[in-house]
Design an enzyme around this catalytic site. Structure first.
Site, PDB file in Angstrom:
ATOM      1  CE  LYS A  80      -4.269  -1.642   2.061  1.00 36.41           C
ATOM      2  NZ  LYS A  80      -5.305  -1.376   3.053  1.00 36.41           N
ATOM      3  CG  ASP A 117      -8.243   0.876   3.119  1.00 39.86           C
ATOM      4  OD1 ASP A 117      -8.927   0.085   2.434  1.00 39.86           O
ATOM      5  OD2 ASP A 117      -6.999   0.790   3.216  1.00 39.86           O
TER       6      ASP A 117
END
Ligand code: ATR
Length: 293
Positions: A80, A117
């Site tokens: 990420k 997210d």
């Protein structure tokens, strides 16, 4: 000769290591089957296992996806943050989080990076009726990547009073300082030793530590000071019911597990690749839940 126009074919995937356990293929392939015929596309969403050991592996994998005409991909552990240098256009939220979970490849070959997210987390709370983030105070446990996503999304959703406790106090203090300096968001760091009193008066408790995850011990916390009206949420979804959520349920709290966050973060990514904002149908939720049996 028939003159049928073939629907546009698109491919996307989840890049990480490991990715065998990922539920994202189930989610996106469900939506491809549901929306493709109506909106004129077909596609596949696949697992893309990319090991972190090779220093050029991630770069080569992203270049390869672009060469193969991918619409984009999701990124999960451990890529990420490592993927940031390969992004041409970084969405402001991803920039603030210092991490991307979604890449979108444009026709001109440029790559945009997003992080959904936090959106997924806040939506998972809205789904169960927790919509007024400005009301009451919010207690967050953890100071890692998941905690930072949750904190930013809560602040953006209007949260006014956020308290933070983390096993390593210095990490909580560093996050609070960064949020004040860089984002103008007030987060009060509370010593880990005081994490039980820190629950007093909270309307929402969030576990964003790794404790309670499959293979990890339970989070060490006593909920006695938490008002029974508080919502208790955990970003973990393996298991679906962490010891924290089980203890909260036993005290009569409403609880939210991490599956809602997983399902909701997938929606804007699907929209970016396939052009349709998909719905989390009861059928999809049931299919996702069935993978935990
Ligand atoms: P993620 O990206 O999933 O958030 P991470 O960045 O490794 O993962 O963060 C893990 C979080 O769980 C951290 O807040 C960590 O606390 P530290 O900052 O003290 O490392 C927390 N954590 C890990 N082990 C823990 C434990 N035994 N008890 C309490 N918190 C723990």
């Amino acid at each position: 000769m028939t003159n049928s126009i073939k629907p546009a074919y698109k491919v996307a995937g989840i890049m990480g290591w490991p990715v065998g356990q990922s539920r994202s293929p189930l989610i996106h392939n469900y939506w491809i089957a549901k929306y493709g015929p109506e909106f004129g596309f077909s596609g596949d969403y696949i697992r893309l296992p990319v090991k972190p050991e090779d220093p050029n592996g991630l770069k080569a994998a992203i270049a390869g996806m672009r060469a193969m005409g991918f619409a984009g991909c999701n990124l999960t552990m451990p890529h990420k943050t490592a993927a940031l240098p390969f992004v041409d256009h970084l969405d402001p939220m991803a920039k603030r989080m210092g991490a991307v979970n979604t890449l979108v490849f444009a026709d001109d070959g440029s790559i945009s990076g997003f992080n959904n997210d936090g959106f997924g987390y806040v939506e998972s709370l809205r789904e169960v009726g927790y919509t007024d983030f400005a009301k009451g105070s919010i207690a967050v446990l953890g100071a890692g990547g998941a905690a930072r996503a949750v904190l930013l999304a809560l602040a953006d959703a209007g949260a006014k009073e956020i308290r933070l406790a983390n096993r390593t106090d210095a990490n909580a203090q560093a996050v609070a300082q960064k949020f004040a300096d860089e984002f103008g968001v007030s987060v009060k760091a509370v010593p880990w030793a005081n994490r039980c009193q820190f629950l007093e008066g909270a309307s929402l408790l969030v576990n964003a530590t790794s404790q309670g995850m499959y293979g990890q011990p339970a989070l060490d916390i006593n909920l006695d000071a938490l008002p029974v009206s508080a919502l208790v949420s955990d970003v973990i979804y393996v298991p679906l019911e962490t010891p924290l959520l089980a203890a909260a349920k036993a005290r009569g709290h409403q609880t939210v597990n991490g599956l809602g966050m997983l399902l909701n973060q997938a929606r804007p990514a699907f929209k970016a690749w396939f052009g349709v904002m998909p719905e989390i149908t009861p059928e999809l939720r049931a299919k996702a839940l069935a993978t935990f049996n």
